[in-house]
Scaffold this active site. Structure first.
Site, PDB file in Angstrom:
ATOM      1  N   CYS A   4       9.082 113.268  47.963  1.00  0.00           N
ATOM      2  CA  CYS A   4       9.860 112.166  48.531  1.00  0.00           C
ATOM      3  C   CYS A   4      11.093 112.691  49.252  1.00  0.00           C
ATOM      4  CB  CYS A   4      10.267 111.206  47.419  1.00  0.00           C
ATOM      5  SG  CYS A   4      11.418 111.945  46.218  1.00  0.00           S
TER       6      CYS A   4
ATOM      7  N   CYS B  82      18.544 111.454  56.521  1.00  0.00           N
ATOM      8  CA  CYS B  82      19.878 111.245  57.109  1.00  0.00           C
ATOM      9  C   CYS B  82      20.924 112.199  56.567  1.00  0.00           C
ATOM     10  CB  CYS B  82      20.333 109.806  56.897  1.00  0.00           C
ATOM     11  SG  CYS B  82      20.762 109.408  55.177  1.00  0.00           S
TER      12      CYS B  82
END
Length: 584
Positions: free
Chosen positions: A308, A325
């Site tokens: 993930c 991000c």
């Protein structure tokens, strides 16, 4: 070159229709298994007859230790005879002029006195010792009878014990002993081999003789030692012809100009760039930039290959962040997209926040993929070449003798097999370096790059056919219990494939060394390479067998005409083809 499939598609179309390209299964008889390759490949180069006449003669000579000794002695004798000096003096003169007989003659006859002074050949002693029964050694300052004192041409006296120590120390210090001068600091008199032979021990004499022989090669601009590890052969080279490849008796081939492994058709500058690139840290940084991201806290690069978007940096940092991000994971959750997405990243990307970073990463990834493509194929051909060398050795040491017994033929009649394997080894070397050539081929020269890829693909296809014949088709005769009737057909086929492949690769090397000059700025002459993709089908008659996929549909208009020999398009006013120089 986008992929191996792209590289080979030029000849895949032909192979689908003509699987028996080398098999000999044609209407015209057994020789057709290589005649098609010879004709088609020849469309891009000159005829095979012209190749033979243009091949340069061997411009190097391999020297064994005995050869070096003979040549050295001959040069010393020549100088001694012409200048009317002793062999010791001739040796000193040659050493100072890098073993160049012509330079010695020119300098001597231009100004003998200056040359004598420069090399330390004195015409008369500097120090006189008339009617003296004892002399004082200039090093230990002990008095000795004249029989216990040795002197060079200058006349400075030293006892034999000091001479031996001085000479032994100089010889053990290295090759500088070849320029040995008198121990007197202000004296430049040369110490020749006569003093060495008189005063040095046997071990030091052998070292001095070895230094002398090595200087004959290392100081001469026209000779070098073979750079292969453990090889003791030397090479003399005659400049001219532009071919710097040298094949030593130890089976190692190298470039005379840069002493790297033989690398035609690539020039020495490209080889240096390629080797540096293979070992440079820049590719490591490219990989890191393309496949990792820095931890937002400690900046340590992290690679993510599965799982993930929740990333935890390694200790002692242990910072938890989002892979997309790079924000703190504490600010993420179901509202930001969960573990496998990041809404913040998508929104910021649409606003252009990550444009520069993503662009740099994409450029690094593309650059790395392109380099990896060429390097893997370069390394693969090197591995194939090493395997072929091992197979060649096995063939020479084991299989040839067995074949000679089973086929009832002398080993001299089986040379065609070793010649085929030698050609395979050489072709693997050429193919290896074509990938370095392709990597540095400018991207904006599209027609030239496409033409190169086509020729490279044809070369690989032809080599694979030769390799398969020499390896797999030979096995049936190696395992046979007795003489086989098909062996003579196999001999004809393998010898033919060897000759055709050799001619094609020699022309390929010549074309690449000329910068693929057949391809003009507009790619007009590239029609012969692209025709394999654009031509429709092939006829099955002798005139068209295997050629329909390689010929263009010859069309002409009022301003141009197509050459019947190479298919190049020429202006109407031209009477000869601009590519193959054949008359209209």
């Amino acid at each position: 070159m986008d992929s191996e499939d792209d590289m080979h598609d030029a000849h895949d179309m032909e192979s689908l229709e003509d699987d028996d390209f080398y098999s000999g299964d044609t209407e015209e008889g057994a020789m057709d298994y290589y005649s098609d390759y010879d004709d088609d490949a020849g469309d891009y180069f000159d005829d095979a007859d012209k190749i033979e006449s243009r091949r340069p003669e061997q411009n190097f000579t391999i020297l064994k230790e005995s050869d070096i000794r003979v040549r050295q002695e001959d040069d010393i004798d020549r100088v001694a005879a012409v200048l009317s000096v002793s062999r010791v003096a001739a040796s000193i003169l040659l050493r100072h002029h890098n073993w160049s007989v012509s330079k010695v003659h020119d300098a001597w006859f231009a100004d003998e006195e200056r040359v004598r002074k420069a090399v330390g050949l004195l015409e008369k002693p500097v120090v006189q010792h008339p009617n003296t029964s004892e002399l004082t050694c200039g090093i230990c300052f002990e008095n000795y009878p004249r029989s216990g004192i040795g002197m060079a041409s200058c006349g400075h006296p030293y006892c034999f014990s000091c001479w031996e120590g001085y000479i032994s120390t100089s010889i053990n210090d290295g090759p500088g002993c070849l320029m040995l001068r008198c121990p007197e600091p202000t004296c430049g008199a040369a110490i020749g081999q006569d003093m060495i032979d008189l005063l040095a021990c046997n071990e030091d004499k052998e070292k001095y003789a070895r230094y002398l022989r090595r200087s004959y090669i290392e100081d001469n601009k026209k000779s070098k030692w073979c750079p292969a590890p453990g090889c003791e052969y030397a090479v003399t080279f005659d400049a001219g012809g532009g071919n710097y490849d040298v094949s030593c008796l130890c089976s190692y081939s190298f470039c005379w100009n840069c002493t790297e492994e033989a690398h035609r058709p690539v020039d020495c500058g490209t080889v240096v760039k390629w080797i540096m690139k293979n070992s440079a840290e820049s590719e490591n940084m490219n990989w890191i930039l393309a496949n990792s991201k820095p931890c937002p806290k400690c900046k340590r690069p992290i690679e993510k290959n599965q799982g993930c978007m929740h990333i935890t940096c390694t200790p002692p940092c242990k910072f938890e962040f989002c892979w997309l991000c790079l924000g703190a994971w504490s600010d993420h959750g179901e509202r930001t997209g969960g573990f496998y997405a990041c809404n913040r990243y998508e929104a910021a990307k649409q606003e252009g926040v990550y444009d520069d970073t993503e662009r740099r990463r994409e450029m690094a990834k593309n650059s790395l993929e392109r380099y990896t493509h060429y390097y893997e194929r370069w390394a693969s051909n090197q591995s194939s070449r090493q395997k072929a060398l091992a197979d060649l050795e096995q063939m020479q040491n084991v299989h040839i003798e067995k074949l000679s017994d089973t086929q009832c033929q002398p080993e001299s009649q089986l040379k065609f097999i070793t010649e085929a394997w030698l050609q395979i080894v050489e072709c693997r070397r050429v193919l290896k370096w074509t990938y370095a050539y392709g990597y540095y081929l400018p991207e904006h020269e599209g027609a030239k790059k496409q033409f190169f890829e086509y020729l490279q693909g044809e070369a690989e296809s032809g080599l694979e056919r030769l390799h398969q014949c020499a390896e797999k088709e030979l096995q049936q005769f190696l395992t046979a219990e007795g003489q086989s009737k098909e062996f003579n057909d196999f001999r004809t086929k393998l010898a033919g494939l060897t000759s055709v492949t050799k001619n094609y690769f020699e022309n390929l090397v010549r074309a690449l060394e000329n910068g693929l000059s057949d391809v003009d700025a507009n790619g007009a002459s590239f029609s012969k390479a692209t025709s394999s993709k654009n031509a429709a089908g092939s006829s099955k008659g002798r005139a068209g067998r295997g050629k329909g996929a390689l010929r263009t549909n010859r069309t002409s208009d009022d301003t141009h005409w197509s050459c019947e020999h190479c298919t190049s398009v020429n202006v109407k006013s031209a009477t000869t083809c601009q590519i193959c120089n054949q008359r209209r």
